[in-house]
Scaffold this motif. Structure first.
Motif: not given
Length: 430
Positions: A17, A21, A24-25, A154, A156-157, A300
């Motif tokens: 992912q 991420w 988006s981050t 998640v 990773c996020a 997150n």
């Protein structure tokens, strides 16, 4: 005690992912290069619609899904592709001033061109990421490590969110430099899945996964005859027709309809809120990109806690009672958070940063609990209701269950993105 396989599963989930991420981050960093556009929303739309297409198209063309024997190989290719494309965007931003001129003198047309290139590269990285996630769900489903993939994703996020905070509010690094460092870090994270897959997909590990599917109390001769009847592991019999893949897919879906439905609806609902509505909850820091940075971290962080909780809180995933409890939890989640988010988005007096962070964290925590509980309940039902299948067909069912879990999730993501688009241009968020 956490096993080595669980840690490797989480690492592969983190890498699978990483591209999504990362992009988006990096929304505030993208906005630095395209100040007159809405790059965060464009990236979200790209992810949602590419994800929806990827989830639905294989139902019309089942051959597009990876066969069981090719899961590891296709996942490795996916890791390399998404890492390379993410690194390409980092290089593009590093050379943006030379290619498109300084930010303050960059024309609207040049910004549009840059955004289009970023979305194309990100779309390709997303496809590679989806391939990784689908194959990881299928591959690790046999080791009962599906939740590790979710938690790894998640994680990773959370790592990227903390890095964003360290780069900008803490260290005060410029947006241009932060973007290059951040995207390069995302590319490295994408490649971390390779060693995990090489280990999990080695012959000894494959043998261990197959052993988990065989009934230890069954007579070996009977097991062998069942295996012969089952076919080649792609869900088709030796004669090509005893257990066709489409029929197996329908059997898997019928075995666990409620978990799949809850997962899809919950992802649809959550993606319609974040980033669709939560992105408009700008309060005192509306002119500062730090709001988006902390909002992402709050969301997150809650999602991370929520996805860990079902390992200790099993009320929603218990095979005997999951149906009514999952549906009740989903209904309460929507009934409680949707009005709060809509009110906060619509009313000027509620445009407070602390409220946005609280709503993001709370809704993401409940979302994480409900989605992972759905996954666990679905796996339990699959094992119980498909136990009658021949061993090789059961192996294919495990793989297909993981792939369909992915399809349910990202069908919801795509539909939720469409709802976010409607919310963005509705009178509610003017």
């Amino acid at each position: 005690m956490v096993s080595a396989s669980a840690l490797l599963g989480a690492l592969s989930g983190c890498a699978a992912q990483a591209s999504w991420w990362t992009f988006s981050t990096a929304a505030p960093l993208l906005a630095h290069h395209m100040p007159d556009l809405a790059p965060a929303f464009a990236v979200g739309l790209t992810f949602g619609f590419v994800g929806l297409a990827y989830a639905l198209v294989p139902f019309a063309a089942p051959g597009l899904r990876s066969a069981e024997a090719h899961l590891g190989r296709h996942a490795k290719v996916g890791f390399v592709v998404q890492g390379a494309l993410t690194a390409a965007v980092a290089a593009l931003f590093a050379a943006a001033d030379a290619l498109f001129g300084a930010v303050e003198r960059r024309s609207y047309h040049q910004q549009q061109t840059l955004l289009a290139v970023v979305c194309v590269l990100f779309g390709g990285a997303s496809l590679a990421s989806f391939r990784c996630q689908e194959n990881m769900n299928g591959l690790l489903g046999k080791l009962q490590l599906g939740q590790s993939v979710w938690v790894g994703g998640v994680s990773c996020a959370l790592i990227l969110g903390l890095l964003q905070v360290l780069l900008r509010p803490v260290a005060g690094v410029s947006a241009g430099t932060s973007g290059v460092v951040f995207l390069a870090t995302g590319a490295v994270l994408s490649l971390l899945g390779l060693p995990a897959i090489f280990w999990l997909d080695q012959p000894a590990a494959r043998g261990a996964r197959q052993a988990l599917l065989n009934n230890p109390d069954q007579d070996p001769d009977q097991r062998g005859s069942r295996s012969t009847a089952g076919g080649d592991g792609d869900g088709e019999g030796a004669d090509g027709g005893q257990q066709p893949r489409l029929g197996l897919a329908l059997a898997v879906l019928r075995a666990m309809p409620v978990p799949y439905a809850v997962m899809c609806i919950d992802f649809c609902y959550m993606m319609s809120i974040y980033p669709g509505l939560l992105s408009v909850l700008h309060g005192r820091e509306q002119a500062s990109s730090n709001f988006s940075i902390f909002l992402f971290l709050a969301f997150n962080g809650g999602d991370f806690v929520g996805k860990l909780t079902p390992a200790f809180f099993t009320a929603l995933s218990h095979p005997a009672t999951h149906k009514h409890r999952l549906l009740l939890a989903l209904a309460l989640e929507i009934a409680v958070f949707l009005p709060l988010v809509c009110a906060a988005a619509a009313e000027d007096q509620l445009h407070a940063d602390w409220l946005a962070y609280l709503l993001a964290c709370g809704s993401a925590t409940v979302h994480g609990i409900v989605t992972v509980s759905s996954y666990i309940a679905g796996e339990a039902l699959r094992q119980d209701r498909l136990a009658h299948l021949p061993s090789d067909a059961a192996a294919a069912a495990v793989v297909l269950a993981g792939q369909l879990n992915f399809a349910a999730s990202f069908t919801g993501v795509g539909l939720g993105t469409a709802l976010s688009l409607a919310f963005r241009y509705s009178p509610l968020v003017d």
